[in-house]
Design a protein around this motif. Structure first.
Motif, PDB file in Angstrom:
ATOM      1  N   PHE A  40       4.407   2.904   7.444  1.00  0.00           N
ATOM      2  CA  PHE A  40       3.711   4.196   7.504  1.00  0.00           C
ATOM      3  C   PHE A  40       4.323   5.185   6.517  1.00  0.00           C
ATOM      4  CE2 PHE A  40       1.866   4.114  12.115  1.00  0.00           C
ATOM      5  CZ  PHE A  40       1.103   3.008  11.759  1.00  0.00           C
ATOM      6  N   ARG A  41       5.671   5.195   6.433  1.00  0.00           N
ATOM      7  CA  ARG A  41       6.345   6.174   5.584  1.00  0.00           C
ATOM      8  C   ARG A  41       6.014   5.990   4.110  1.00  0.00           C
ATOM      9  NH1 ARG A  41      10.796   8.981   7.168  1.00  0.00           N
ATOM     10  NH2 ARG A  41      10.248  10.148   5.299  1.00  0.00           N
ATOM     11  N   VAL A  42       5.702   4.761   3.686  1.00  0.00           N
ATOM     12  CA  VAL A  42       5.411   4.508   2.267  1.00  0.00           C
ATOM     13  C   VAL A  42       3.923   4.273   2.043  1.00  0.00           C
ATOM     14  CG1 VAL A  42       7.705   3.555   1.850  1.00  0.00           C
ATOM     15  CG2 VAL A  42       5.852   2.011   2.512  1.00  0.00           C
ATOM     16  N   SER A  43       3.119   4.501   3.076  1.00  0.00           N
ATOM     17  CA  SER A  43       1.676   4.275   2.964  1.00  0.00           C
ATOM     18  C   SER A  43       1.029   5.307   2.046  1.00  0.00           C
ATOM     19  CB  SER A  43       1.034   4.356   4.350  1.00  0.00           C
ATOM     20  OG  SER A  43      -0.371   4.373   4.262  1.00  0.00           O
ATOM     21  N   PRO A  44      -0.032   4.908   1.339  1.00  0.00           N
ATOM     22  CA  PRO A  44      -0.760   5.879   0.508  1.00  0.00           C
ATOM     23  C   PRO A  44      -1.665   6.795   1.331  1.00  0.00           C
ATOM     24  CG  PRO A  44      -1.792   3.712   0.354  1.00  0.00           C
ATOM     25  CD  PRO A  44      -0.539   3.525   1.156  1.00  0.00           C
ATOM     26  N   VAL A  45      -1.771   6.532   2.633  1.00  0.00           N
ATOM     27  CA  VAL A  45      -2.608   7.349   3.505  1.00  0.00           C
ATOM     28  C   VAL A  45      -1.779   8.515   4.044  1.00  0.00           C
ATOM     29  CG1 VAL A  45      -4.059   7.379   5.558  1.00  0.00           C
ATOM     30  CG2 VAL A  45      -3.937   5.306   4.148  1.00  0.00           C
ATOM     31  N   PRO A  46      -2.122   9.752   3.728  1.00  0.00           N
ATOM     32  CA  PRO A  46      -1.326  10.905   4.169  1.00  0.00           C
ATOM     33  C   PRO A  46      -1.138  10.988   5.678  1.00  0.00           C
ATOM     34  CG  PRO A  46      -2.899  11.564   2.481  1.00  0.00           C
ATOM     35  CD  PRO A  46      -3.240  10.156   2.863  1.00  0.00           C
ATOM     36  N   ALA A  47      -2.174  10.642   6.448  1.00  0.00           N
ATOM     37  CA  ALA A  47      -2.070  10.725   7.909  1.00  0.00           C
ATOM     38  C   ALA A  47      -0.991   9.782   8.436  1.00  0.00           C
ATOM     39  CB  ALA A  47      -3.422  10.398   8.542  1.00  0.00           C
ATOM     40  N   LEU A  48      -0.942   8.558   7.891  1.00  0.00           N
ATOM     41  CA  LEU A  48       0.078   7.602   8.324  1.00  0.00           C
ATOM     42  C   LEU A  48       1.467   8.075   7.929  1.00  0.00           C
ATOM     43  CD1 LEU A  48      -1.632   4.163   7.560  1.00  0.00           C
ATOM     44  CD2 LEU A  48      -1.461   5.375   9.737  1.00  0.00           C
ATOM     45  N   ARG A  49       1.597   8.610   6.725  1.00  0.00           N
ATOM     46  CA  ARG A  49       2.895   9.143   6.305  1.00  0.00           C
ATOM     47  C   ARG A  49       3.328  10.275   7.232  1.00  0.00           C
ATOM     48  NH1 ARG A  49       0.742   9.077   1.047  1.00  0.00           N
ATOM     49  NH2 ARG A  49       0.716  11.362   1.027  1.00  0.00           N
ATOM     50  N   GLY A  50       2.376  11.105   7.635  1.00  0.00           N
ATOM     51  CA  GLY A  50       2.701  12.204   8.541  1.00  0.00           C
ATOM     52  C   GLY A  50       3.176  11.709   9.889  1.00  0.00           C
ATOM     53  N   VAL A  51       2.529  10.664  10.418  1.00  0.00           N
ATOM     54  CA  VAL A  51       2.940  10.089  11.703  1.00  0.00           C
ATOM     55  C   VAL A  51       4.359   9.526  11.599  1.00  0.00           C
ATOM     56  CG1 VAL A  51       2.511   8.218  13.344  1.00  0.00           C
ATOM     57  CG2 VAL A  51       0.602   9.591  12.487  1.00  0.00           C
ATOM     58  N   GLY A  52       4.608   8.751  10.539  1.00  0.00           N
ATOM     59  CA  GLY A  52       5.938   8.170  10.367  1.00  0.00           C
ATOM     60  C   GLY A  52       7.007   9.228  10.198  1.00  0.00           C
TER      61      GLY A  52
END
Length: 215
Positions: A40-52
């Motif tokens: 999640f932290r390295v995902s290109p999806v901002p929402a996933l990065r925010g969750v991580g």
């Protein structure tokens, strides 16, 4: 000295066996959850990065005792049904430790050259394929030392469960005090027991580093 151990062997045996179970189950679950959060932290999806990012920032700055207290006492106030104390302790250790494993995984991913990911995407691989086939296998090679340090910390953190009705190794001193046994010798044997558990992990770390080393 030895009578403290031999006369109370069932207590020490059962306590450390429960500690090992807590460590193994929580360790496996923490690796799985921590790796997912690292993705999640390295995902290109901002929402996933925010969750991580939110998960890591909250859990890393929260004392483990408070995580235990929330699951054991706060969850009941919120009318959440939790399993027996053993599995509640597993949940607390997993939730807490996965935040640290997430950061270890993220740091390992950051050691991989961006050119490899770009090349994989250029041939049509999805983000999930790039992560699981190209990035993570190399990242885990780099994160073995810090990952083992987190797992050793997890093993020692299992003693906190003793304060929440889980009869693992951390609960031995209280039981021995009720029996009128020498507390200094009791703590000495508990220390020896943890050393017996931790030293093999150190050798496992060194073996894994040699096996995955790049010439």
């Amino acid at each position: 000295m030895f009578s403290v151990l031999t006369d109370n062997w069932p207590l020490f045996r059962d306590g450390f066996w429960l500690t090992i179970r807590l460590f193994v189950v929580s360790g496996v679950l923490s690796l799985v959850l921590g790796t997912i959060l690292g993705a999640f932290r390295v995902s290109p999806v901002p929402a996933l990065r925010g969750v991580g990012t939110g998960y890591v920032n909250v859990l890393r700055n929260t004392p483990l005792t408070l995580v235990f207290a929330f699951l054991f006492f706060g969850a009941a106030k919120m009318h959440l049904s939790l399993p027996n104390p053993y599995w509640t302790a597993v949940g607390a250790l997993t939730i807490y430790t996965s935040a640290f494993i997430c950061e270890v995984v993220r740091s390992g991913v950051n050691t991989i050259s961006p050119g490899q990911s770009e090349a994989a995407r250029a041939v049509g691989m999805s983000f999930f394929q790039v992560l699981t086939i190209v990035v993570l296998p190399q990242a885990f090679r780099a994160i073995i030392p810090p990952l083992m340090s987190v797992l050793i910390a997890l093993l020692k953190n299992t003693t906190i469960a003793a304060g929440f009705s889980v009869a693992e190794a951390g609960a031995i001193p209280a039981a021995m005090s009720e029996r009128g046994e020498n507390q200094l010798l009791t703590l000495m044997w508990i220390t020896i027991g943890f050393l017996i558990l931790i030293v093999p992990l150190i050798f496992l770390q060194r073996w894994a580093e040699r096996r995955t080393a790049v010439a």
